[in-house]
Scaffold this motif. Structure first.
Motif, PDB file in Angstrom:
ATOM      1  N   ILE A 278       0.833  -1.204   0.000  1.00 48.18           N
ATOM      2  CA  ILE A 278       0.000   0.000   0.000  1.00 48.18           C
ATOM      3  C   ILE A 278       0.870   1.256   0.000  1.00 48.18           C
ATOM      4  O   ILE A 278       0.550   2.254  -0.663  1.00 48.18           O
ATOM      5  N   HIS A 279       1.975   1.211   0.715  1.00 48.85           N
ATOM      6  CA  HIS A 279       2.851   2.392   0.791  1.00 48.85           C
ATOM      7  C   HIS A 279       3.964   2.369  -0.256  1.00 48.85           C
ATOM      8  O   HIS A 279       4.608   3.394  -0.497  1.00 48.85           O
ATOM      9  N   LYS A 280       4.163   1.232  -0.870  1.00 49.31           N
ATOM     10  CA  LYS A 280       5.082   1.153  -2.006  1.00 49.31           C
ATOM     11  C   LYS A 280       4.429   1.754  -3.250  1.00 49.31           C
ATOM     12  O   LYS A 280       5.108   2.281  -4.137  1.00 49.31           O
ATOM     13  N   LYS A 281       3.099   1.686  -3.296  1.00 46.12           N
ATOM     14  CA  LYS A 281       2.333   2.169  -4.441  1.00 46.12           C
ATOM     15  C   LYS A 281       1.425   3.318  -3.983  1.00 46.12           C
ATOM     16  O   LYS A 281       0.309   3.079  -3.515  1.00 46.12           O
ATOM     17  N   PRO A 282       1.867   4.555  -4.082  1.00 46.73           N
ATOM     18  CA  PRO A 282       1.078   5.690  -3.590  1.00 46.73           C
ATOM     19  C   PRO A 282      -0.326   5.751  -4.180  1.00 46.73           C
ATOM     20  O   PRO A 282      -1.273   6.162  -3.494  1.00 46.73           O
ATOM     21  N   GLU A 283      -0.471   5.351  -5.449  1.00 47.80           N
ATOM     22  CA  GLU A 283      -1.786   5.403  -6.068  1.00 47.80           C
ATOM     23  C   GLU A 283      -2.748   4.414  -5.411  1.00 47.80           C
ATOM     24  O   GLU A 283      -3.957   4.662  -5.308  1.00 47.80           O
ATOM     25  N   VAL A 284      -2.217   3.288  -4.940  1.00 47.35           N
ATOM     26  CA  VAL A 284      -3.052   2.315  -4.238  1.00 47.35           C
ATOM     27  C   VAL A 284      -3.512   2.893  -2.907  1.00 47.35           C
ATOM     28  O   VAL A 284      -4.693   2.790  -2.532  1.00 47.35           O
ATOM     29  N   ARG A 285      -2.581   3.511  -2.187  1.00 47.28           N
ATOM     30  CA  ARG A 285      -2.935   4.116  -0.893  1.00 47.28           C
ATOM     31  C   ARG A 285      -4.000   5.194  -1.071  1.00 47.28           C
ATOM     32  O   ARG A 285      -4.966   5.268  -0.296  1.00 47.28           O
ATOM     33  N   GLU A 286      -3.855   6.034  -2.100  1.00 49.84           N
ATOM     34  CA  GLU A 286      -4.813   7.117  -2.313  1.00 49.84           C
ATOM     35  C   GLU A 286      -6.210   6.568  -2.618  1.00 49.84           C
ATOM     36  O   GLU A 286      -7.219   7.037  -2.060  1.00 49.84           O
ATOM     37  N   VAL A 313      -7.368  -5.097  -2.597  1.00 45.74           N
ATOM     38  CA  VAL A 313      -6.012  -4.925  -2.075  1.00 45.74           C
ATOM     39  C   VAL A 313      -5.589  -6.151  -1.267  1.00 45.74           C
ATOM     40  O   VAL A 313      -4.466  -6.650  -1.408  1.00 45.74           O
ATOM     41  N   CYS A 314      -6.482  -6.656  -0.429  1.00 45.77           N
ATOM     42  CA  CYS A 314      -6.167  -7.853   0.361  1.00 45.77           C
ATOM     43  C   CYS A 314      -5.956  -9.059  -0.547  1.00 45.77           C
ATOM     44  O   CYS A 314      -5.014  -9.842  -0.347  1.00 45.77           O
ATOM     45  N   ASN A 315      -6.793  -9.210  -1.551  1.00 44.87           N
ATOM     46  CA  ASN A 315      -6.643 -10.333  -2.479  1.00 44.87           C
ATOM     47  C   ASN A 315      -5.332 -10.256  -3.252  1.00 44.87           C
ATOM     48  O   ASN A 315      -4.643 -11.269  -3.427  1.00 44.87           O
ATOM     49  N   GLU A 316      -4.982  -9.065  -3.712  1.00 42.99           N
ATOM     50  CA  GLU A 316      -3.739  -8.919  -4.468  1.00 42.99           C
ATOM     51  C   GLU A 316      -2.521  -9.167  -3.572  1.00 42.99           C
ATOM     52  O   GLU A 316      -1.514  -9.733  -4.026  1.00 42.99           O
ATOM     53  N   THR A 317      -2.615  -8.784  -2.300  1.00 41.89           N
ATOM     54  CA  THR A 317      -1.545  -9.080  -1.343  1.00 41.89           C
ATOM     55  C   THR A 317      -1.362 -10.586  -1.208  1.00 41.89           C
ATOM     56  O   THR A 317      -0.227 -11.093  -1.220  1.00 41.89           O
ATOM     57  N   LEU A 318      -2.469 -11.308  -1.091  1.00 39.39           N
ATOM     58  CA  LEU A 318      -2.411 -12.759  -0.928  1.00 39.39           C
ATOM     59  C   LEU A 318      -2.064 -13.472  -2.230  1.00 39.39           C
ATOM     60  O   LEU A 318      -1.612 -14.612  -2.210  1.00 39.39           O
ATOM     61  N   ARG A 319      -2.274 -12.784  -3.348  1.00 42.52           N
ATOM     62  CA  ARG A 319      -1.897 -13.378  -4.629  1.00 42.52           C
ATOM     63  C   ARG A 319      -0.409 -13.291  -4.877  1.00 42.52           C
ATOM     64  O   ARG A 319       0.252 -14.279  -5.171  1.00 42.52           O
ATOM     65  N   LYS A 367       4.273  -9.924 -11.481  1.00 41.24           N
ATOM     66  CA  LYS A 367       5.140  -9.336 -10.462  1.00 41.24           C
ATOM     67  C   LYS A 367       4.685  -7.936 -10.049  1.00 41.24           C
ATOM     68  O   LYS A 367       5.216  -7.376  -9.087  1.00 41.24           O
ATOM     69  N   GLN A 368       3.734  -7.379 -10.787  1.00 38.53           N
ATOM     70  CA  GLN A 368       3.216  -6.057 -10.476  1.00 38.53           C
ATOM     71  C   GLN A 368       2.063  -6.146  -9.478  1.00 38.53           C
ATOM     72  O   GLN A 368       1.176  -6.987  -9.626  1.00 38.53           O
ATOM     73  N   PHE A 369       2.084  -5.288  -8.462  1.00 35.74           N
ATOM     74  CA  PHE A 369       0.996  -5.239  -7.485  1.00 35.74           C
ATOM     75  C   PHE A 369      -0.107  -4.359  -8.051  1.00 35.74           C
ATOM     76  O   PHE A 369       0.016  -3.141  -8.119  1.00 35.74           O
ATOM     77  N   ARG A 370      -1.210  -5.010  -8.472  1.00 37.50           N
ATOM     78  CA  ARG A 370      -2.280  -4.273  -9.142  1.00 37.50           C
ATOM     79  C   ARG A 370      -3.633  -4.797  -8.662  1.00 37.50           C
ATOM     80  O   ARG A 370      -4.196  -5.735  -9.235  1.00 37.50           O
TER      81      ARG A 370
END
Length: 468
Positions: A278-286, A313-319, A367-370
């Motif tokens: 979430i903090h690696k990707k500012p757009e995700v946090r926003e 976000v939770c699903n992508e983290t677990l993916r 490899k991209q967090f999306r």
């Protein structure tokens, strides 16, 4: 016995690679054999067939009784931690009946009761962290998850026994915090009690102390016989099977160890990963803050759990880095063909959750967090499989996701955070899990108020932003 696509690397080297760097080991094998390969990894007999194709994994997990049997004995890697009477170690009817006893604790009204508890614990733990000083996020999420699991499973939160339980659980899980120390779980030849100074000797003594605390709690509960308690231990003690039998002290101990170890460490790691991304990707946090701010100052826990972008976000983290890398093993019951390969009776197979989640045909640029990928497409239970599947699917899945969402929402709504440095987190073995190698170093830079997002004042919907 013929096996599909056997890896050519000498067995001992494969075993070392699997323990030291499981991600690189699996990815290298999948480059050569994208759907199925045979390995020589330690802890699962001589040979283990990795299956990385969703339809094949579905066939394995849904044909448990006929072709692929989920034998508890194949989970022997976990036996030193959870004992012989854990759900992990049972199979057949005994496994089914035990799951029936445990499952009600993680559904329905009990989940609603846990909501306020989770948020209270999160606020308390985060309020004790320093401002403008780096801290290890995994340690903080461990404290939250540990308090949640002690309260929900034991019904104990404060007091001397609670503190002792926390201390002993941390000692045991931290013993296997690195690939080197994790090797004691995988190589039975290293499991020698050479005294309190030896690694395995220390583990044995720490486990004995934890057992004493658990048995003392069970004994005290049996004497109290309080029917008003709603924690999981009380529910398990009062539960009876169809013949009227209750669980023995040994069965209770092993099931409690299963819930404690599987329910706290895995969730803590997942929450640390989420805060990192979430903090690696500012757009995700926003986007996430925009969505959270739509709920106002005092959102209902169930409303939080239903937020689409938070769920994504939770699903992508677990993916991207599933905490647990493999499904529980299955044993081939009769000769069967899988992905064009013949499997003989006795072959041990697992689904690789990690490799399935890295398939380009399912997840472009894996490899991209999306998180948006989970808003754009519905994935089947065998394409997105962080909690396993079939009869061995994680019983605590609902509580883990509920806790993850509430903790993230509580932290992000109240605090401004930043990563402490630019060093990327890489996955590293921690026991049987995949954890951030450095623990995620973060800094609290300030506090925030709900509904402070600039985009909310402009009237933009976070869902519209998230899917553009």
């Amino acid at each position: 016995m013929s096996t599909p696509n056997p890896l050519k690397t000498p067995s001992f080297l494969q075993q070392l690679q699997w323990v030291a760097d499981p991600v690189r080991y699996m990815e290298k094998a999948a480059q050569k054999y994208p759907d199925i390969f045979t390995s020589h990894v330690v802890g699962f007999g001589n040979k283990l067939v990795f299956v990385n194709h969703p339809q094949a994994v579905q066939e394995i997990l849904t044909n448990d009784r006929k072709q692929f049997f989920a034998a508890g004995k194949e989970n022997k890697l976990l036996q030193p931690l959870v004992g012989n009477y854990s759900t992990f170690m049972l199979d057949g009817d005994r496994h089914r009946k035990r799951r029936q006893l445990v499952m009600p604790s993680f559904h329905g009204d009990r989940m609603r009761n846990y909501g306020d508890l989770i948020r209270q614990i999160t606020k308390k733990v985060w309020s004790q962290l320093p401002t403008d000083q780096p801290f290890i996020t995994r340690n903080a999420t461990q404290e939250i998850s540990l308090q949640v699991i002690l309260q929900t499973v034991f019904g104990v939160w404060e007091g001397e026994r609670s503190q002792q339980l926390k201390k002993q659980l941390l000692l045991i899980t931290n013993l296997f915090r690195s690939p080197l120390s994790s090797s004691f779980l995988f190589f039975s030849s290293l499991q020698k009690d050479l005294g309190a100074w030896s690694p395995w000797g220390k583990f044995i003594r720490d486990r004995q102390q934890l057992d004493q605390l658990i048995y003392a709690e069970i004994s005290e509960r049996r004497q109290q016989n309080d029917e008003n308690r709603i924690d999981i231990l009380s529910l398990l003690m009062s539960a009876q099977d169809e013949t009227g039998n209750s669980m023995t002290d040994q069965e209770l101990r092993d099931e409690l160890m299963t819930l404690l170890l599987a329910g706290y460490e895995t969730t803590a790691i997942a929450m640390a990963w989420a805060l990192y991304w979430i903090h690696k990707k500012p757009e995700v946090r926003e986007k996430l803050l925009q969505e959270l701010d739509t709920l106002g100052d005092s959102p209902d826990p169930m409303s939080i759990s239903r937020l689409p972008y938070l769920t994504a976000v939770c699903n992508e983290t677990l993916r991207i880095y599933p905490v647990v890398m493999l499904t529980f093993p299955r044993i081939v019951q009769e000769p069967v063909e899988l992905l064009g390969h013949s499997l003989d009776t006795g072959t041990i197979v697992v689904g690789s959750m990690y490799l399935i989640h890295q398939r380009e045909d399912l997840y472009p640029e894996p490899k991209q967090f999306r998180p948006e990928r989970f808003l754009e497409r519905q994935f089947s239970p065998y394409e997105f499989i962080p909690f396993g599947g079939g009869v061995r699917r994680c019983v605590g899945e609902a509580l883990a996701l509920f806790e993850m969402k509430l903790v993230l929402a509580t932290i992000l709504s109240r605090y401004q955070l930043a990563l402490a440095d630019d060093q990327p987190e890489v996955p590293r073995r921690r026991g049987v899990t995949l954890a951030p190698g450095r623990g995620v170093n973060m800094v609290i830079t300030g506090k925030r108020s709900p509904c402070s997002s600039e985009s909310l004042s402009r009237g933009k919907s976070p869902l519209n932003v998230a899917t553009n």
